[in-house]
Design a protein around this motif. Structure first.
Motif, mmCIF file in Angstrom:
data_model
loop_
_atom_site.group_PDB
_atom_site.id
_atom_site.type_symbol
_atom_site.label_atom_id
_atom_site.label_comp_id
_atom_site.label_asym_id
_atom_site.label_seq_id
_atom_site.Cartn_x
_atom_site.Cartn_y
_atom_site.Cartn_z
ATOM 1 N N PHE A 144 0.840 -1.195 0.000
ATOM 2 C CA PHE A 144 0.000 0.000 0.000
ATOM 3 C C PHE A 144 0.876 1.248 0.000
ATOM 4 C CE2 PHE A 144 -3.633 -2.293 2.471
ATOM 5 C CZ PHE A 144 -3.782 -3.163 1.410
ATOM 6 N N ALA A 409 -16.481 -4.445 5.554
ATOM 7 C CA ALA A 409 -15.107 -4.230 6.007
ATOM 8 C C ALA A 409 -14.522 -2.907 5.511
ATOM 9 C CB ALA A 409 -14.219 -5.391 5.580
ATOM 10 N N VAL A 457 -17.470 -9.197 -1.115
ATOM 11 C CA VAL A 457 -17.942 -8.371 -2.226
ATOM 12 C C VAL A 457 -18.983 -7.406 -1.668
ATOM 13 C CG1 VAL A 457 -19.062 -8.370 -4.473
ATOM 14 C CG2 VAL A 457 -17.531 -10.240 -3.856
ATOM 15 N N ASP A 554 -7.655 5.996 -4.704
ATOM 16 C CA ASP A 554 -8.499 5.084 -5.485
ATOM 17 C C ASP A 554 -8.082 3.628 -5.377
ATOM 18 O OD1 ASP A 554 -6.322 4.965 -7.123
ATOM 19 O OD2 ASP A 554 -7.412 5.387 -8.975
ATOM 20 N N SER A 555 -7.189 3.301 -4.460
ATOM 21 C CA SER A 555 -6.914 1.886 -4.200
ATOM 22 C C SER A 555 -7.635 1.459 -2.917
ATOM 23 C CB SER A 555 -5.409 1.660 -4.037
ATOM 24 O OG SER A 555 -4.987 2.129 -2.779
ATOM 25 N N ILE A 556 -7.596 0.183 -2.622
ATOM 26 C CA ILE A 556 -8.147 -0.417 -1.403
ATOM 27 C C ILE A 556 -9.596 0.062 -1.204
ATOM 28 C CG2 ILE A 556 -7.485 -1.169 0.911
ATOM 29 C CD1 ILE A 556 -5.172 -1.270 -1.102
ATOM 30 N N THR A 557 -9.880 0.767 -0.109
ATOM 31 C CA THR A 557 -11.264 1.171 0.155
ATOM 32 C C THR A 557 -11.809 2.101 -0.915
ATOM 33 O OG1 THR A 557 -10.296 2.813 1.627
ATOM 34 C CG2 THR A 557 -11.226 0.850 2.645
ATOM 35 N N GLY A 559 -11.007 2.129 -4.063
ATOM 36 C CA GLY A 559 -11.333 1.301 -5.220
ATOM 37 C C GLY A 559 -12.615 0.522 -5.013
ATOM 38 N N MET A 560 -12.818 0.052 -3.771
ATOM 39 C CA MET A 560 -14.058 -0.669 -3.483
ATOM 40 C C MET A 560 -15.267 0.238 -3.689
ATOM 41 S SD MET A 560 -13.068 -2.732 -0.033
ATOM 42 C CE MET A 560 -11.479 -3.537 0.142
ATOM 43 N N GLU A 562 -15.404 2.798 -5.728
ATOM 44 C CA GLU A 562 -15.586 3.019 -7.155
ATOM 45 C C GLU A 562 -16.303 1.836 -7.795
ATOM 46 O OE1 GLU A 562 -11.806 4.078 -8.759
ATOM 47 O OE2 GLU A 562 -11.815 6.028 -7.777
ATOM 48 N N ALA A 563 -16.054 0.639 -7.255
ATOM 49 C CA ALA A 563 -16.765 -0.530 -7.767
ATOM 50 C C ALA A 563 -18.257 -0.439 -7.460
ATOM 51 C CB ALA A 563 -16.174 -1.805 -7.169
#
Lengths: 583, 272
Positions: A144, A409, A457, A554-557, A559-560, A562-563
């Protein structure tokens, strides 16, 4: 920003009276519930003034500025004073700047530090840390790339690094003074993203990586020399008290990383820190001793608040919030210290929220449980909390099945921090409403490697039009005083001031000011990129400034999220933006 | 297989939101899915079945086999995506590449099973760790022991097999006995005196002295602290003299003789 409006009813429309009480006001001891009161005068002072010297504003983690030049009457006149592009687009700008005597110290994701003239934004110096090549263990959290802040003391700026070192830089020149490797990131799969905490002439730091197979710890070093002072493992070794809460060798790989920044009470000389969840995340079968009950504490001292003697690092007391965690509900977040009058006498308390949104109120002299409230409106992971703070009706993941629980999470709150105003006596906290489908796996532990024991998910709960809200909570009564919905998520910290203002930012780039008493939106400014850092306030020559990092992670949380909101454009960036009133 | 791919691809997004993609009967793909789920799809990074989670979606991205293999092997610079070339066995690398290729509609990617990266011309450094057994493996675990020895382990100062902090120079000669290991001479460690505030003396390992200032390890502490004195202060505050009162046996006192025997066995095994 359409969901922020001063005309909205503070109570979210789906949140019917009664429902809120049963869902959020879980269990408050009669002591607290019956005797709410005002804030007393001669209490612990966690305010920041002209300086913003610590990560949480003060060592009490209030994120409260006693400056009131900017207030409810004139906040709408706030104008940009300066901005500074960091040129580091590693992963958003998630840090809390420190300001001392007119100099701002700002860290960026790739472990750069800028010293800026806090009145003009002019760069005074920059320091770029160079990690060892190949410092990352593949499949570990050590990959990270973020940094959440520095600590400043005795003329040194101290920062944790992506390759798990602690480095001290001269506050005047920016040249490196000392550096010590706290661990090898290529072995533990961990590194340091959080801001260290200054305690007397020591610097105390944890690490991230608790979702990997390793054993978390806090370490203290001398600020001037970098020499080791003490280490406290959040998981006891065989023979130590609490080790019987682990099965077999699972203690070696049980996680419990204290991955954010703790607090310090100088009068009691105690350090308070929240610890991460037990690993593997979603499966507890290989770490639960046969026949041991949750009520005895399982996987100590993970998912706990711990109080440590400042000089020795020895455990004074602990309170485990999530025994035998199986939801990745880290309890590593900020510990807010305050003195409040309860039942006719002043008590030294702390408020501490974990990822589930359960917010525990404890006597900070001894860890006595006083009460708890739950901030998310959608909650299925437990049915309630018992009279001693124990979790009731746990809905747990099952190996080989997909189990839906709320919250997720990602957290009812992420690592962005709440704020506390002694003027209103309220905690201001950003809350998110997401659910998740967890599939648990009995995964063998492998040192340093991700040890999630399953996957999850995320999904949006049905029947809602907004998925976050900014809330004001009374920590003495456990009541939500106001709540303002936000459409997507709130992943930036909250700042509150003696001007009776509450500031935060959203993923769309809006930086917002609310009335601390009722949540009315008083001012907004489109900063151009999403917010994931922590706003602060400071003053130079009598002029008050409000500063916020801008730049979505925009990674990890991130990114989640954004999904979950496909098509939304939560813009990256890496800019410090500073506001003040016109001359 | 072709039928399966045709069936799966339109539904990848849906699958990613529910149970994992199943119905894979090819053993390589099946293993690839297992490796992917435990290594890549922790949800902090990629999602199940190639969906987006903390890191971008991998399914239906029109990746070609070479791109998949090179990114998996070497990572993407300045992102959390690191290279897995040395972290996975050749068999597992082949399986996971095959699986991600499958998620992109490539049915027969033609990775070479015994060395999938080399078959695509992707150069990879040798894996760090050779397989060991018995006392040599026990010695390896003791050398890096983060649990019982904590900071007083060998790797606090020695880098071996790509792990550890290289305070000391690489180990060139393995000592012949435990006694020799405990009493190893350290002529490079001197006494440094800093005239900052009160005069402070410490055993120190000097690394450099010149235009970049003075760099040395303060050896009075475990772990050693890398100190830097700026060049303009060198002559004023820094003084170095003679051999220091510093002993290797103090640093490794956490180990028993039996444990050090195993450490020596490990060091001999990897130096052969």
């Amino acid at each position: 920003m359409i969901y922020f409006s001063q005309n909205l009813n503070p109570d979210y429309k789906d949140n019917k009276p009664g429902h809120r009480m049963s869902n959020t006001l879980l269990n408050f001891s009669s002591l607290l519930f019956l005797f709410s009161s005002a804030v007393s005068a001669a209490s612990l002072d966690g305010s920041a003034g002209a300086n913003w010297p610590h990560f949480g504003g003060s060592q009490a983690a209030w994120r409260y500025s006693e400056l009131d030049q900017v207030n409810r009457d004139n906040v709408a006149q706030l104008r940009p004073a300066w901005l500074f592009h960091t040129d580091d687009y590693g992963d958003g700008l998630t840090s809390t700047p420190i300001v001392i005597d007119g100099v701002m110290y700002l860290s960026t994701p790739s472990n750069w530090i800028y010293a800026l003239d806090a009145a003009s934004g002019e760069k005074l110096w920059e320091y770029r840390y160079t990690p060892r090549p190949d410092f990352v263990l593949p499949g570990s959290a050590g990959a990270f790339i973020q940094n959440r802040g520095v600590a400043v003391h005795n003329g040194k700026v101290i920062m944790g690094t992506v390759d798990h070192a602690l480095v001290a830089v001269d506050a005047v020149t920016g040249s490196e003074v000392w550096k010590v490797y706290v661990d090898d990131s290529r072995q533990c799969g961990c590194n340091i993203l959080s801001a260290p905490l200054i305690v007397k002439d020591m610097v105390v730091v944890g690490q991230n990586g608790g979702d990997g197979a390793f054993r978390g710890y806090l370490t203290a070093f001398d600020v001037d020399t970098g020499r080791f002072k003490w280490r406290f493992y959040t998981i006891p070794a065989p023979g130590e008290p609490g080790s019987d809460s682990w099965k077999g060798d699972s203690w070696k790989f049980g996680g419990g990383a204290p991955w954010m920044t703790g607090s310090y009470d100088a009068e009691l000389d105690l350090i308070y820190w929240g610890t991460g969840n037990a690993a593997g995340d979603f499966y507890s079968g290989d770490r639960t001793p046969n026949g041991r009950e949750d009520s005895e504490g399982i996987n100590l001292y993970t998912a706990s608040v711990i109080a440590l003697d400042a000089d020795t690092g020895e455990l004074a007391w602990h309170f485990q919030e999530v025994p035998r965690d199986v939801w990745d509900f880290d309890s590593a977040y900020e510990v807010v210290l305050m003195d409040r009058e309860i039942g006719g006498r002043e008590r030294k308390i702390l408020a501490h929220m974990n990822k589930s949104g359960l917010t525990f109120v404890l006597d900070r002299t001894n860890g006595e449980y006083l009460g708890v409230f739950s901030v998310p409106e959608v909650r299925t992971w437990i049915t309630g909390v018992g009279e001693n703070g124990e979790l009731l009706g746990r809905k747990e993941p099952v190996v080989g099945e997909s189990v839906n629980v709320c919250p997720t999470a990602i957290g009812a709150k992420s690592f962005n921090q709440m704020a506390y105003s002694p003027r209103t006596g309220l905690l201001y906290t950003p809350t998110m409403e997401f659910c998740t489908n967890i599939s648990a796996v009995d995964q063998p532990a492998q040192e340093g490697i991700f040890y999630s024991s399953g996957g999850f998910v995320n999904e949006l709960p049905e029947g809602r039009e907004s998925y976050a809200h900014l809330d004001a909570w009374n920590p003495v009564t456990g009541e939500r005083v106001w709540s303002i919905p936000s459409q997507f998520a709130l992943m930036a910290s909250v700042l509150t001031t003696a001007g009776d203002l509450v500031f935060t930012g959203d993923p769309e780039g809006w930086f917002l000011a609310f009335d601390a008493e009722n949540g009315d939106l008083l001012w907004s400014f489109q900063t151009g990129a999403g917010h994931r850092g922590s706003a602060i306030s400071y003053a130079i020559d009598g002029q008050q400034y409000i500063a916020t990092p801008v730049g979505w992670q925009d990674s990890i949380t991130g990114g989640m999220l954004e999904a979950l909101f496909a098509g939304e454009n939560f813009r990256k960036g890496s800019t410090m933006m500073v506001f003040t009133l016109p001359e | 297989m072709k039928q399966l791919v045709t069936f799966l691809l339109p539904f990848i997004g849906i699958l990613a939101g529910n149970a994992y993609a199943a119905n894979i009967d090819d053993p390589v793909l099946e293993r690839g899915q297992e490796v992917y789920e435990l290594t890549c799809a922790t949800s902090y990074c990629h999602g199940p079945a190639g969906g987006q989670a903390g890191a971008p979606r991998l399914a239906a991205r029109e990746f070609d086999a070479l791109y998949i293999a090179s990114v998996t092997a070497n990572g993407v610079p300045n992102t959390p995506m690191v290279g897995f070339a040395n972290a996975l066995s050749a068999e597992d690398m082949n399986a996971v590449l095959t699986y991600v290729a499958f998620l992109n509609g490539i049915i027969n990617p033609q990775f070479t099973v015994d060395d999938p990266l080399a078959s695509l011309g992707i150069a990879v450094a040798n894996p760090r760790r050779i397989p060991l057994a018995g006392e040599a493996q026990e010695g390896r675990e003791l050398f890096f022991d983060a649990y019982d020895k904590s900071l007083k382990r060998c790797s606090t100062c020695h880098e071996v097999e790509g792990i550890g902090i290289p305070v000391a120079s690489p180990i060139a000669t393995v000592p012949g006995s435990v006694s020799a290991l405990r009493n190893i001479e350290t002529p490079n460690i001197s006494t440094v005196t800093l005239s900052i505030g009160s005069n402070e003396s410490m055993p120190a390992l000097l690394l450099s002295r010149g235009i970049a200032g003075v760099k040395f390890y303060d050896m009075s502490a475990v772990p050693p602290v890398l100190r830097t004195i700026p060049p303009e202060s060198d002559s004023e505050v820094f003084n170095i003299a003679g051999n220091a009162d510093w002993h290797h046996h103090d640093y490794i006192s956490a180990y028993t003789d039996e444990e050090l025997e195993r450490v020596l066995t490990f060091l001999r095994a990897i130096s052969e």
